[in-house]
Scaffold this motif. Structure first.
Motif, PDB file in Angstrom:
ATOM      1  N   UNK A 134      58.151  10.443  -0.014  1.00  0.00           N
ATOM      2  CA  UNK A 134      59.268  11.319   0.331  1.00  0.00           C
ATOM      3  C   UNK A 134      60.311  10.520   1.115  1.00  0.00           C
ATOM      4  N   UNK A 135      59.829   9.814   2.126  1.00  0.00           N
ATOM      5  CA  UNK A 135      60.663   8.922   2.929  1.00  0.00           C
ATOM      6  C   UNK A 135      60.461   7.514   2.370  1.00  0.00           C
ATOM      7  N   UNK A 136      61.440   6.663   2.527  1.00  0.00           N
ATOM      8  CA  UNK A 136      61.357   5.292   2.039  1.00  0.00           C
ATOM      9  C   UNK A 136      60.049   4.630   2.471  1.00  0.00           C
ATOM     10  N   UNK A 137      59.367   3.977   1.529  1.00  0.00           N
ATOM     11  CA  UNK A 137      58.064   3.373   1.815  1.00  0.00           C
ATOM     12  C   UNK A 137      58.125   2.364   2.958  1.00  0.00           C
ATOM     13  N   UNK A 138      59.180   1.564   3.021  1.00  0.00           N
ATOM     14  CA  UNK A 138      59.304   0.586   4.110  1.00  0.00           C
ATOM     15  C   UNK A 138      59.311   1.261   5.473  1.00  0.00           C
ATOM     16  N   UNK A 139      59.970   2.393   5.565  1.00  0.00           N
ATOM     17  CA  UNK A 139      60.032   3.131   6.826  1.00  0.00           C
ATOM     18  C   UNK A 139      58.664   3.680   7.192  1.00  0.00           C
ATOM     19  N   UNK A 140      57.982   4.261   6.231  1.00  0.00           N
ATOM     20  CA  UNK A 140      56.654   4.819   6.475  1.00  0.00           C
ATOM     21  C   UNK A 140      55.676   3.717   6.878  1.00  0.00           C
ATOM     22  N   UNK A 141      55.725   2.590   6.180  1.00  0.00           N
ATOM     23  CA  UNK A 141      54.816   1.487   6.516  1.00  0.00           C
ATOM     24  C   UNK A 141      55.129   0.898   7.881  1.00  0.00           C
ATOM     25  N   UNK A 142      56.407   0.807   8.214  1.00  0.00           N
ATOM     26  CA  UNK A 142      56.773   0.275   9.521  1.00  0.00           C
ATOM     27  C   UNK A 142      56.274   1.192  10.636  1.00  0.00           C
ATOM     28  N   UNK A 143      56.558   2.481  10.521  1.00  0.00           N
ATOM     29  CA  UNK A 143      56.133   3.423  11.565  1.00  0.00           C
ATOM     30  C   UNK A 143      54.613   3.558  11.623  1.00  0.00           C
ATOM     31  N   UNK A 144      54.002   3.729  10.469  1.00  0.00           N
ATOM     32  CA  UNK A 144      52.565   3.982  10.436  1.00  0.00           C
ATOM     33  C   UNK A 144      51.710   2.762  10.702  1.00  0.00           C
ATOM     34  N   UNK A 145      52.023   1.673  10.017  1.00  0.00           N
ATOM     35  CA  UNK A 145      51.166   0.496  10.117  1.00  0.00           C
ATOM     36  C   UNK A 145      51.606  -0.471  11.208  1.00  0.00           C
ATOM     37  N   UNK A 146      52.867  -0.893  11.150  1.00  0.00           N
ATOM     38  CA  UNK A 146      53.325  -1.889  12.121  1.00  0.00           C
ATOM     39  C   UNK A 146      53.341  -1.342  13.539  1.00  0.00           C
ATOM     40  N   UNK A 147      53.784  -0.116  13.687  1.00  0.00           N
ATOM     41  CA  UNK A 147      53.916   0.426  15.043  1.00  0.00           C
ATOM     42  C   UNK A 147      52.655   1.156  15.499  1.00  0.00           C
TER      43      UNK A 147
END
Length: 119
Positions: A50-63
């Protein structure tokens, strides 16, 4: 989501001797904060597609995972509690992120988590 990840997540790190007693206030507080962050991780990753994958991965995984959850996992003694925590994190991950990966490889953001699982 970004504001929640950056401002609402807090998992204290107490000395090992303080949290070994699972009935202590510090241990119980740390556990509640960990599970709250796992719930937020699950909710953030539900936005995949739904939201850009890069954003989801950054928030969920990186952060969330690498900045907060992994520190707690590394400080949890090996055993059933650590396995349960790791399992709950794995369940949150969208399966489609792994469909095109070669065998034995993972996402760059999951390298440290995978190393923990191997130990």
């Amino acid at each position: 989501m970004k504001k929640s990840v950056e401002e609402d997540v807090f998992i204290p790190l107490y000395p090992k001797s303080t949290v070994e007693d699972k009935s202590s206030l510090c241990s119980r507080f740390q556990e509640r904060r960990f599970w709250s962050a796992v719930k937020l991780l699950s909710n953030v990753l539900l936005w995949d597609g739904i939201v850009q994958e890069d954003t989801v991965r950054d928030l969920g995984l990186s952060k969330l995972l690498n900045r907060y959850l992994l520190l707690n996992l590394l400080n949890t003694p090996p055993g059933p509690a650590n396995i349960e925590k790791c399992n709950k994190v794995v369940v949150c991950l969208p399966e489609r992120w792994f469909q095109d990966l070669k065998s034995g490889s993972t996402l760059p953001e999951l390298q440290n988590f995978c190393q923990h699982l191997l130990r």
